[in-house]
Write a protein that holds these residues in place. Structure first.
Motif, PDB file in Angstrom:
ATOM      1  N   ARG A  32      -3.829 119.157  34.839  1.00 45.65           N
ATOM      2  CA  ARG A  32      -5.034 118.375  34.562  1.00 45.65           C
ATOM      3  C   ARG A  32      -6.257 119.258  34.329  1.00 45.65           C
ATOM      4  O   ARG A  32      -7.292 118.776  33.837  1.00 45.65           O
ATOM      5  N   TYR A  33      -6.147 120.506  34.656  1.00 46.18           N
ATOM      6  CA  TYR A  33      -7.222 121.457  34.376  1.00 46.18           C
ATOM      7  C   TYR A  33      -7.583 121.458  32.888  1.00 46.18           C
ATOM      8  O   TYR A  33      -8.727 121.704  32.512  1.00 46.18           O
ATOM      9  N   TYR A  34      -6.572 121.174  32.032  1.00 47.10           N
ATOM     10  CA  TYR A  34      -6.781 121.207  30.588  1.00 47.10           C
ATOM     11  C   TYR A  34      -7.108 119.833  30.005  1.00 47.10           C
ATOM     12  O   TYR A  34      -7.070 119.663  28.776  1.00 47.10           O
ATOM     13  N   GLU A  35      -7.459 118.879  30.848  1.00 41.14           N
ATOM     14  CA  GLU A  35      -7.819 117.543  30.366  1.00 41.14           C
ATOM     15  C   GLU A  35      -8.976 117.563  29.368  1.00 41.14           C
ATOM     16  O   GLU A  35      -8.998 116.761  28.435  1.00 41.14           O
ATOM     17  N   PRO A  36      -9.988 118.440  29.515  1.00 41.98           N
ATOM     18  CA  PRO A  36     -11.055 118.452  28.499  1.00 41.98           C
ATOM     19  C   PRO A  36     -10.527 118.686  27.082  1.00 41.98           C
ATOM     20  O   PRO A  36     -11.007 118.065  26.126  1.00 41.98           O
ATOM     21  N   TRP A  37      -9.541 119.573  26.931  1.00 45.28           N
ATOM     22  CA  TRP A  37      -8.950 119.780  25.610  1.00 45.28           C
ATOM     23  C   TRP A  37      -8.200 118.534  25.156  1.00 45.28           C
ATOM     24  O   TRP A  37      -8.361 118.078  24.024  1.00 45.28           O
ATOM     25  N   GLU A  38      -7.386 118.003  26.051  1.00 47.44           N
ATOM     26  CA  GLU A  38      -6.562 116.847  25.693  1.00 47.44           C
ATOM     27  C   GLU A  38      -7.420 115.614  25.417  1.00 47.44           C
ATOM     28  O   GLU A  38      -7.123 114.830  24.499  1.00 47.44           O
ATOM     29  N   ASP A  39      -8.485 115.425  26.192  1.00 48.33           N
ATOM     30  CA  ASP A  39      -9.362 114.276  25.956  1.00 48.33           C
ATOM     31  C   ASP A  39     -10.031 114.385  24.587  1.00 48.33           C
ATOM     32  O   ASP A  39     -10.177 113.383  23.870  1.00 48.33           O
ATOM     33  N   LEU A  40     -10.444 115.586  24.224  1.00 46.08           N
ATOM     34  CA  LEU A  40     -11.091 115.747  22.922  1.00 46.08           C
ATOM     35  C   LEU A  40     -10.094 115.502  21.791  1.00 46.08           C
ATOM     36  O   LEU A  40     -10.415 114.815  20.815  1.00 46.08           O
ATOM     37  N   ILE A  41      -8.888 116.034  21.934  1.00 40.93           N
ATOM     38  CA  ILE A  41      -7.896 115.864  20.870  1.00 40.93           C
ATOM     39  C   ILE A  41      -7.475 114.409  20.746  1.00 40.93           C
ATOM     40  O   ILE A  41      -7.121 113.935  19.661  1.00 40.93           O
ATOM     41  N   ASP A  42      -7.525 113.658  21.849  1.00 40.54           N
ATOM     42  CA  ASP A  42      -7.215 112.226  21.799  1.00 40.54           C
ATOM     43  C   ASP A  42      -8.230 111.460  20.956  1.00 40.54           C
ATOM     44  O   ASP A  42      -7.927 110.394  20.420  1.00 40.54           O
ATOM     45  N   ASN A  43      -9.442 111.984  20.869  1.00 42.82           N
ATOM     46  CA  ASN A  43     -10.522 111.304  20.151  1.00 42.82           C
ATOM     47  C   ASN A  43     -10.966 112.069  18.909  1.00 42.82           C
ATOM     48  O   ASN A  43     -12.080 111.888  18.420  1.00 42.82           O
ATOM     49  N   LEU A  44     -10.082 112.903  18.381  1.00 43.26           N
ATOM     50  CA  LEU A  44     -10.463 113.783  17.288  1.00 43.26           C
ATOM     51  C   LEU A  44     -10.916 113.014  16.047  1.00 43.26           C
ATOM     52  O   LEU A  44     -11.953 113.327  15.460  1.00 43.26           O
ATOM     53  N   GLN A  45     -10.142 112.002  15.634  1.00 44.83           N
ATOM     54  CA  GLN A  45     -10.479 111.298  14.389  1.00 44.83           C
ATOM     55  C   GLN A  45     -11.839 110.594  14.465  1.00 44.83           C
ATOM     56  O   GLN A  45     -12.670 110.773  13.562  1.00 44.83           O
ATOM     57  N   LEU A  47     -14.346 111.294  16.344  1.00 47.28           N
ATOM     58  CA  LEU A  47     -15.388 112.323  16.442  1.00 47.28           C
ATOM     59  C   LEU A  47     -15.672 112.950  15.075  1.00 47.28           C
ATOM     60  O   LEU A  47     -16.827 113.262  14.752  1.00 47.28           O
ATOM     61  N   ILE A  48     -14.633 113.147  14.271  1.00 45.98           N
ATOM     62  CA  ILE A  48     -14.831 113.681  12.921  1.00 45.98           C
ATOM     63  C   ILE A  48     -15.560 112.663  12.055  1.00 45.98           C
ATOM     64  O   ILE A  48     -16.519 112.990  11.347  1.00 45.98           O
ATOM     65  N   LEU A  49     -15.118 111.412  12.111  1.00 45.08           N
ATOM     66  CA  LEU A  49     -15.704 110.384  11.251  1.00 45.08           C
ATOM     67  C   LEU A  49     -17.178 110.137  11.562  1.00 45.08           C
ATOM     68  O   LEU A  49     -17.975 109.860  10.664  1.00 45.08           O
ATOM     69  N   THR A  50     -17.546 110.232  12.828  1.00 45.03           N
ATOM     70  CA  THR A  50     -18.940 110.003  13.217  1.00 45.03           C
ATOM     71  C   THR A  50     -19.760 111.295  13.247  1.00 45.03           C
ATOM     72  O   THR A  50     -20.917 111.285  13.648  1.00 45.03           O
ATOM     73  N   LYS A  51     -19.135 112.389  12.830  1.00 43.76           N
ATOM     74  CA  LYS A  51     -19.798 113.702  12.774  1.00 43.76           C
ATOM     75  C   LYS A  51     -20.322 114.142  14.146  1.00 43.76           C
ATOM     76  O   LYS A  51     -21.343 114.813  14.244  1.00 43.76           O
ATOM     77  N   ARG A  52     -19.588 113.778  15.175  1.00 42.84           N
ATOM     78  CA  ARG A  52     -19.937 114.204  16.530  1.00 42.84           C
ATOM     79  C   ARG A  52     -19.014 115.302  17.040  1.00 42.84           C
ATOM     80  O   ARG A  52     -19.112 115.716  18.188  1.00 42.84           O
ATOM     81  N   ILE A  53     -18.115 115.771  16.176  1.00 42.71           N
ATOM     82  CA  ILE A  53     -17.098 116.710  16.625  1.00 42.71           C
ATOM     83  C   ILE A  53     -17.717 118.007  17.144  1.00 42.71           C
ATOM     84  O   ILE A  53     -17.282 118.543  18.173  1.00 42.71           O
ATOM     85  N   ARG A  54     -18.732 118.519  16.473  1.00 37.71           N
ATOM     86  CA  ARG A  54     -19.295 119.801  16.908  1.00 37.71           C
ATOM     87  C   ARG A  54     -20.022 119.671  18.232  1.00 37.71           C
ATOM     88  O   ARG A  54     -19.928 120.566  19.087  1.00 37.71           O
ATOM     89  N   ALA A  55     -20.723 118.583  18.420  1.00 42.47           N
ATOM     90  CA  ALA A  55     -21.396 118.383  19.704  1.00 42.47           C
ATOM     91  C   ALA A  55     -20.377 118.269  20.826  1.00 42.47           C
ATOM     92  O   ALA A  55     -20.571 118.816  21.925  1.00 42.47           O
ATOM     93  N   SER A  87     -11.355 121.400  12.874  1.00 43.32           N
ATOM     94  CA  SER A  87     -12.243 120.233  12.874  1.00 43.32           C
ATOM     95  C   SER A  87     -13.686 120.673  13.040  1.00 43.32           C
ATOM     96  O   SER A  87     -14.598 120.126  12.403  1.00 43.32           O
ATOM     97  N   TYR A  88     -13.900 121.659  13.891  1.00 38.20           N
ATOM     98  CA  TYR A  88     -15.252 122.174  14.119  1.00 38.20           C
ATOM     99  C   TYR A  88     -15.780 122.868  12.866  1.00 38.20           C
ATOM    100  O   TYR A  88     -16.929 122.661  12.465  1.00 38.20           O
TER     101      TYR A  88
END
Length: 503
Positions: A32-45, A47-55, A87-88
């Motif tokens: 679970r230490y790597y949940e930040p990576w997994e949480d972001l990848i779960d919401n990748l699309q 985040l890209i569509l709303t241009k929030r991926i870099r933030a 994506s970034y």
């Protein structure tokens, strides 16, 4: 003494799955230490569509890779960090020239351990990025496969990756059998060598059928405008906004500019192994076979194809070393050449060359439809749009004023005049055609050699009415500005840019 036959397990190669993992790739990192990576990848699309991926990426914590305990965990981390990185880089109005340390530092460390370039490579988007719907299903059946991650969330993108996965899986049984054939040739066991070649030819025919299924669920327009841009690398991408490549921050807070080619099926160890076992030699694009050039003197060996050699740095280290070892022991071509009186053996060998050439013919057809035609249409549409814009913004005196078009794609770039040829790679179609023709050069039978080397290949059918036919060379690479296409600016069919494979 002859060098020993390599053991597949020493090179992380599965007797069952070939260059694919022996077990299905991990769907999530277990710690679970790597949940930040997994949480972001779960919401990748979204985040890209709303241009929030870099933030979102900038907000990631810097995680250590010391808690990755196994090869499958390293492969999962490599795959998702590749998706996050690309994506970034490409997920904004302009390409990002710097990759933040929260991504680049672990990406560099994981890549170092896997002995592979830190980029969204073929291994990251295909070899380590699939699952079956049920654990008992076969991985060489497209109907039973799904991806773990995509940039767009589209079926088109998943299908594009999964066709490669199915090809890897269907071709996997050839790998152990090629080693058996090498051992048989050493012992003079012609029957085993011939049986292998017949099996190999049949498998290549099946792979061509799988490749031709690309059309079923991957739309050429979607691929060219929506998917391919995210697969771009950072090498020779000055016109796209990355004049120096991408800056990877490292652990000491410094870093360096790095340039990498995009993901490509030229990074498939399986396809390169096919060339090696059959003794097929590839030359730099435009170089002729020794003896064909009337002005050539001497018998110096042909130079190696730099692009194909370079693509090995994008393979996992063990796979790369296997290809090097395989090249040092491959003996099928000289064995067949020494047994020219065995008609069945020669026919089996020539059949393999014919089937592999047919596979490359099919690939040229796909490239024509998915890249050449799309680029031609995009270029035409861009010129038409420019004409309309000039008319709209004409002065009252009917004097045209230069008004820049608004770029609605994710990464805007300056106009360029490079047509379908990239800034640093060999032109795609000449490269592919030469690779196809070189496939037939070792043919034994004079008839087979004439057909496989000098035949023009399978003609692509007319696409989209009479817009373009099999005459690929009809694309106009004049001084008209190149098209502004899709998510990441101007795209060309150079080897460096990624996307469709360079088999």
């Amino acid at each position: 003494m002859l060098p020993p036959i390599p053991k597949l397990e020493d090179y992380s190669i599965s007797r069952r799955n070939g260059f694919l993992p022996d077990q299905l790739p991990l769907r999530r990192l277990p710690d679970r230490y790597y949940e930040p990576w997994e949480d972001l990848i779960d919401n990748l699309q979204p985040l890209i569509l709303t241009k929030r991926i870099r933030a979102a990426v900038n907000a990631l914590p810097l995680l250590s890779i010391n808690r990755l305990r196994s090869g499958p965990e390293l492969q999962r981390a490599y795959s998702i960090l590749g998706f996050i990185s690309h994506s970034y880089i490409w997920g904004g109005d302009h390409p990002a020239q710097r990759l933040p340390g929260c991504v680049s530092i672990p990406f560099l460390r994981v890549s170092e351990l896997l002995e592979i370039s830190p980029v969204a490579s073929y291994a990251g988007v295909a070899l380590w990025n699939y699952r079956t719907f049920f654990d008992s299903e076969r991985i060489d059946s497209l109907e039973d496969l799904a991806t773990l991650q995509t940039f767009t969330g589209s079926l088109d993108e998943s299908w594009f990756y999964l066709v490669s996965v199915a090809i890897e899986a269907r071709g996997a049984p050839v790998v152990p059998r090629m080693l058996e054939a090498i051992a048989a040739a050493r012992k003079g066991d012609t029957l085993t060598v011939r049986d292998f070649l017949n099996f190999f030819a049949e498998t290549l025919e099946e792979l061509t059928v799988l490749l031709s299924r690309m059309y079923e669920n991957c739309d050429p327009h979607v691929f060219y405008f929506k998917i391919r841009p995210f697969l771009a690398g950072s090498k020779n991408m000055g016109e796209a906004g990355l004049p120096h490549g991408v800056w990877y921050e490292d652990e000491d807070g410094k870093g360096m500019w790095r340039q990498y080619s995009g993901g490509s099926n030229a990074q498939s160890s399986l396809i390169q192994a096919f060339d090696v076992i059959l003794g097929i030699e590839h030359r730099p694009t435009g170089f002729k076979k020794p003896g064909e050039d009337a002005n050539q003197h001497g018998t110096a060996p042909s130079p190696k194809h730099n692009f194909i050699e370079e693509m090995r740095s994008y393979m996992p280290g063990p796979h790369r070393r296997f290809l090097e070892r395989l090249a040092s022991i491959a003996n099928i071509r000289p064995y067949v050449d020494a047994h020219r009186n065995d008609e069945d053996l020669c026919d089996a060998y020539d059949s393999c060359l014919a089937m592999l050439r047919g596979f490359r013919d099919k690939h040229i057809q796909i490239v024509t439809r998915y890249i050449i035609v799309q680029a031609k249409h995009a270029k035409k549409n861009n010129v038409d749009t420019a004409k309309i814009t000039r008319n709209i913004f004409s002065t009252p005196d009917n004097v045209t004023t230069a008004v820049p078009l608004r770029k609605s794609n994710l990464a805007s770039t300056d106009a360029t005049k490079k047509g379908l040829t990239g800034t640093g790679g060999t032109a795609l179609i000449p490269f592919l055609k030469q690779a196809r023709d070189e496939t037939g050069e070792p043919a034994i039978s004079p008839i087979a050699k004439r057909l496989l080397v000098h035949s023009p290949g399978i003609k692509s059918p007319a696409i989209y009415g009479n817009a373009i036919t099999a005459g690929i060379e009809t694309f106009d690479s004049s001084d008209t500005p190149a098209p502004m296409v899709g998510l990441a600016g101007y795209w060309f069919s150079s080897n460096d840019f990624g996307g469709l494979c360079s088999y």
